[in-house]
Write an enzyme that holds these catalytic residues in place. Structure first.
Site, mmCIF file in Angstrom:
data_model
loop_
_atom_site.group_PDB
_atom_site.id
_atom_site.type_symbol
_atom_site.label_atom_id
_atom_site.label_comp_id
_atom_site.label_asym_id
_atom_site.label_seq_id
_atom_site.Cartn_x
_atom_site.Cartn_y
_atom_site.Cartn_z
ATOM 1 C CD GLU A 126 148.734 -17.082 -28.883
ATOM 2 O OE1 GLU A 126 148.278 -16.982 -27.732
ATOM 3 O OE2 GLU A 126 149.694 -17.821 -29.174
ATOM 4 C CB CYS A 152 147.845 -18.029 -23.551
ATOM 5 S SG CYS A 152 149.613 -18.022 -23.876
#
Length: 483
Positions: free
Chosen positions: A386, A290
């Site tokens: 993402e 992340c």
């Protein structure tokens, strides 16, 4: 010849158990694309059993003096150290990660983090007594919250399990943790290790429980009436679902969700060093992090030089089998993730340019080449969403204000970095960047003493540090009359 699949089992109240209804799922090794184990597909009966065990164990664990919980965690850390090679093997089969990198980059910080929280166990304190009304003394107690339902992700299944159970246990809570359905092996091994320590010390076995399963299993955990807290590391979608489910009985929620870390490179940057560090931070763990350095914003005056150097670094970055000592990263975790990453590249707009990579590697397993894409605009899909793969995007900016606008112009807010020799500029940027972490002239280092967690759609709550420890506690005011 058919190889028999290994049989993984739940760990509930000190016993390894199959799912109550016997259901299982196959677990695939991402490096081969072939199944190597089965794991329980746990349902309501399994969740009930795990929660009952954790609930029954909570009073005794809560009431231990902190030094006893510290002793248990220190022995757990020692046991992790002693069985490190088993953990490495399980995690590599789970994820396809290189054995050497797992040994060097994951085992030492995991053990250190457990030992950090062992120390934190003895810092469970409130404010000292004081009189704020005449004749009355107030005391603040800091207490564990109770049973914690925890869901760990597939990108760092072993380390994220540590980030969850260590502060929870240190604070006096009991735990039911669910690994991802694609990566249960190392968490089941962790249960064996922790169970052995708890048994040797005479503590209740229900302090730590593992149930395997899918998204539905996680939902059952979060919605169960027993847990006082739900903690998840996962996607924004999963976080929203957990928050919604937990809201029905006002559970505390701890969310560490997605990221889209901006890497802001100014014109005075040492380009060779920045390229070397950013490429490692972007491609490490196949970009399945992340905080990965995958969204580069580079000043227009050095754009061409920087992109050329970054593309060369990507072309020289290797992926491959876990036992290959010359690879930086292994495969993507699963077939769906390979399809997701490939899809982002397939859908690139006409103005984008693939400078390196952009393709699958081999036909066996879920490997993807280190990729660099330039020519992108702020509203492009690959900038806003993402990717979670070994893909570094590059945009240009003209000045500090535009760099801040582009960096903050996404829905995620977990981590960021600034690359410049100008200290004042670095300080201005660290104030302006709307992210839970700002690195300066580096990207991705983490230490147990400092918090990890984001803002906006990256979630709330902190992992690691005293702040992460406090997230697993509650505050009680006690007032007594002196009359």
């Amino acid at each position: 010849m058919t190889t028999e699949l290994r049989r993984l089992r739940n760990y509930i109240d000190g016993e390894f158990r199959d799912a109550a209804d016997g259901r299982t799922t196959e677990v695939v090794n991402p490096a081969t694309g072939e199944p190597y184990a089965t794991a329980p597909l746990s349902g309501a009966a399994d969740v009930d059993a795990a929660m009952a065990a954790a609930e029954a164990a909570f009073p005794a664990w809560r009431d231990l003096v902190p030094g006893e919980r510290q002793k248990a965690l220190l022995k757990i850390a020692d046991a992790f150290e002693a069985r490190a090679e088993e953990l490495i093997a399980a995690e590599s089969e789970n994820t396809g990660k290189p054995l050497g990198l797992t040994r060097d980059e994951e085992i030492p910080p995991m053990i250190d983090q457990i030992r950090f929280f062992a120390g934190a166990a003895r810092m469970l304190e409130g404010r000292s007594a004081g009189e704020y009304m005449e004749g009355l003394t107030s005391i603040i107690r800091r207490e564990p919250v109770g049973v914690c339902a925890q869901v760990a992700p597939w990108n760092y299944p072993m380390m994220m399990a540590v980030w969850k159970f260590a502060p929870a246990l240190a604070a006096g809570n009991t735990v039911v943790i669910k690994p991802s359905d694609t990566t249960p092996a190392s968490t089941v091994l962790i249960a064996e290790i922790i169970g052995g320590v708890l048994a040797a010390l005479g503590h209740p076995q229900g302090v730590f429980n593992v149930i395997c399963g899918d998204r539905e299993t996680g939902r059952l955990m979060v919605e169960h009436p027993v847990p006082a807290m739900a903690s998840i590391t996962g996607s924004v979608r999963a976080g929203k679902q957990v928050a919604e489910s937990a809201s029905r009985d006002v559970k505390r929620v701890h969310l560490e969700l997605g990221g889209k870390a901006p890497v802001v490179v100014f014109e005075d940057t040492d380009i060779p060093k920045a390229v070397e560090d950013i490429s490692v931070a972007g491609f490490f763990n196949a970009g399945q992090d992340c905080t990965a350095a995958t969204r580069v914003l580079v000043h227009e005056s050095i754009h061409d030089e920087f992109v050329s150097a970054l593309a060369k670094a990507a072309a020289e970055t290797r992926t491959g089998a876990p036992d290959d000592e010359d690879v930086l990263y292994g495969p993507l975790n699963n077939a769906n993730q390979l399809a997701q990453v490939s899809g982002f590249i397939d859908r690139l707009p006409a103005h984008a340019k693939v400078e390196a990579g952009g393709h699958r590697v081999g036909e066996k397993g879920f490997f993807y080449a280190a990729t660099v894409v330039s020519g992108l605009k702020q509203d492009d899909e690959i900038i806003q969403n993402e990717v979670f793969g070994p893909v570094i995007t590059v945009q240009t900016f003209s000045d500090e204000a535009q760099a801040i606008s582009y960096a903050n112009g996404v829905e995620y807010a977990l981590a960021s970095s600034v690359w410049t020799k100008d200290h004042a500029r670095a300080m201005r940027m660290s104030r302006a960047l709307d992210f839970g972490c700002v690195w300066i002239n580096t990207h991705i280092p983490l230490v147990a003493e400092m918090p990890h967690g984001g803002f906006k759609k990256s979630g709330y709550g902190k992992d690691l540090s005293a702040y992460g420890f406090e997230d697993y506690t509650r505050i009680k005011h006690v007032m007594t009359s002196l009359g």
